[in-house]
Design a protein around this motif. Structure first.
Motif, PDB file in Angstrom:
ATOM      1  N   ILE A 119      45.186   7.036 -40.080  1.00  0.00           N
ATOM      2  CA  ILE A 119      45.352   8.356 -39.326  1.00  0.00           C
ATOM      3  C   ILE A 119      46.405   9.047 -39.941  1.00  0.00           C
ATOM      4  O   ILE A 119      45.967  10.455 -40.257  1.00  0.00           O
ATOM      5  CB  ILE A 119      45.907   7.980 -37.848  1.00  0.00           C
ATOM      6  N   SER A 129      37.716  12.342 -40.006  1.00  0.00           N
ATOM      7  CA  SER A 129      37.421  11.131 -39.414  1.00  0.00           C
ATOM      8  C   SER A 129      38.039   9.797 -40.238  1.00  0.00           C
ATOM      9  O   SER A 129      38.422  10.073 -41.441  1.00  0.00           O
ATOM     10  CB  SER A 129      35.777  11.127 -39.591  1.00  0.00           C
ATOM     11  N   THR A 131      37.741   5.321 -40.422  1.00  0.00           N
ATOM     12  CA  THR A 131      36.508   4.193 -40.303  1.00  0.00           C
ATOM     13  C   THR A 131      37.293   2.900 -40.154  1.00  0.00           C
ATOM     14  O   THR A 131      38.207   2.564 -40.697  1.00  0.00           O
ATOM     15  CB  THR A 131      35.570   4.208 -41.246  1.00  0.00           C
ATOM     16  N   VAL A 154      42.798   2.407 -31.203  1.00  0.00           N
ATOM     17  CA  VAL A 154      42.112   3.538 -32.143  1.00  0.00           C
ATOM     18  C   VAL A 154      41.336   4.765 -31.675  1.00  0.00           C
ATOM     19  O   VAL A 154      41.841   5.672 -32.011  1.00  0.00           O
ATOM     20  CB  VAL A 154      41.264   2.587 -33.069  1.00  0.00           C
ATOM     21  N   LYS A 155      40.602   4.283 -30.547  1.00  0.00           N
ATOM     22  CA  LYS A 155      39.966   5.666 -30.034  1.00  0.00           C
ATOM     23  C   LYS A 155      41.181   6.482 -29.252  1.00  0.00           C
ATOM     24  O   LYS A 155      40.859   7.746 -29.304  1.00  0.00           O
ATOM     25  CB  LYS A 155      38.814   5.073 -28.780  1.00  0.00           C
ATOM     26  N   ALA A 158      42.599   8.555 -31.800  1.00  0.00           N
ATOM     27  CA  ALA A 158      41.782   9.251 -32.679  1.00  0.00           C
ATOM     28  C   ALA A 158      41.796  10.544 -31.635  1.00  0.00           C
ATOM     29  O   ALA A 158      41.620  11.721 -32.149  1.00  0.00           O
ATOM     30  CB  ALA A 158      40.656   8.737 -32.988  1.00  0.00           C
ATOM     31  N   VAL A 165      36.283   8.846 -35.081  1.00  0.00           N
ATOM     32  CA  VAL A 165      36.354   7.394 -35.414  1.00  0.00           C
ATOM     33  C   VAL A 165      34.827   6.755 -35.272  1.00  0.00           C
ATOM     34  O   VAL A 165      34.159   6.848 -34.423  1.00  0.00           O
ATOM     35  CB  VAL A 165      37.412   6.659 -34.909  1.00  0.00           C
TER      36      VAL A 165
END
Length: 332
Positions: A119, A129, A131, A154-155, A158, A165
């Motif tokens: 990030i 973005s 991954t 992670v979501k 993001a 993501v």
């Protein structure tokens, strides 16, 4: 040019391959000779072949500079592959990682550090973005709590940083109904390993208790098809299954909706060495791959093999040996 290859095919036919320039064609001796004259600067040959002088200059410049050592910029990955566990629900005959023989599981702290790093890099590089790849060694299905916790984390991060993501996974297909449904609703894509129809799959990829795996993997693929989930199939080819490759690909095409099917010869590491599971003869593999590729193409599907990626110049297959960001179950 030094990096130009001419390969006899049959009769008066040849394949010309210039990997540095992405040139690949088939022709008779006259066409091949005309091409090489054009490359040498013969103006008449260049005209006949349609090779622009400026293009030839650029080709020579690319040739001379391609293999020079390049100083790489600071490593700032915006993607990470997380090897969550070395545990596994299966005991494949040829597993390179000896999965399931030990059961290391990654510390959630290491996962958070890795995600925060990609990030930070995305924000520094002004990328939109990141991954996340859930990968083997082992089977992510036996570290399921970590999968769900990591995905939520992670979501959420993001969203906080206004990033997209993408989350992908490598799967062995041994999943519960809950896990299948969760994957469909939370991941972007997956690659599912299956080695063929029932007899081949059960022989090479049995469950950890020795029982057959085909029925469960087949159920997973059928569910993904029903829900329109994006996945690819990954198949390992051995000395004993290479002659079945055309039938295997036909089976996949007739029964599953995966658009891409990836095949690789078995790697002689881990349990493959102990169980004497051998790789196919290279010439035999190529012959059956070419036949199988024609079958896949007729079904509108793409058959892939890492050694036949003419759009890629590389001396590695697994990105772990290159410039990728991976975190192992032990935190390395």
């Amino acid at each position: 040019m030094d990096n130009a290859f001419t390969i006899p095919v049959s009769g008066n036919q040849y394949i010309v391959y210039l990997p540095v320039h992405g040139v690949l064609f088939r022709g008779n001796a006259a066409v091949v000779n005309l091409f090489y004259k054009a490359l040498d600067g013969d103006k008449e040959a260049m005209k006949k072949f349609g090779l622009d002088p400026e293009v030839l200059v650029k080709m020579n410049q690319k040739e001379s500079g391609f293999f020079k050592t390049k100083i790489k910029p600071d490593f700032k990955p915006t993607a990470v592959s997380l090897f969550l566990t070395s545990g596994c629900s299966m005991k494949c005959m040829y597993c390179y990682a000896n999965a399931g023989e030990k059961n290391h599981q990654i510390n959630k702290e290491y996962i958070d550090i890795a995600i925060n790093e990609v990030i930070k890099n995305a924000l520094t590089l002004n990328k939109k973005s990141i991954t996340i790849n859930y990968h083997g060694g082992g089977d992510i299905g036996v570290a399921w709590d970590l999968v769900e916790q990591t995905t939520v984390y992670v979501k959420r991060k993001a969203v906080a940083y206004n990033l997209n993501v993408v989350i992908n996974a490598g799967l062995n297909g041994i999943l519960s109904d809950h896990q299948r449904d969760w994957i469909v609703h939370n991941l972007d894509s997956a690659t599912v390993s299956i080695d063929g129809y029932e007899s081949i799959q059960n022989k090479l990829r049995p469950l950890k208790n020795g029982k057959p795996s085909f029925e469960t993997v087949n159920k997973t693929l059928k569910y993904f098809d029903e829900k329109g989930f994006h996945y690819a199939i990954r198949t390992t080819v051995t000395e004993k299954t290479v002659t079945h490759l055309e039938n295997i690909i036909s089976f996949f095409c007739e029964n599953y909706k995966a658009r891409k099917i990836k095949v690789e010869p078995v790697y002689m590491h881990g349990r493959a060495s102990r169980n004497n599971v051998k790789a196919p003869d290279a010439s035999e593999f190529i012959t059956h791959f070419i036949n199988a590729e024609a079958i896949a193409s007729a079904y509108g599907k793409e058959l892939q093999y890492s050694g036949a990626r003419f759009d890629v110049l590389t001396d590695i297959f697994c990105l772990a040996a290159g410039s990728s960001f991976c975190v192992t179950p032990e935190g390395y």
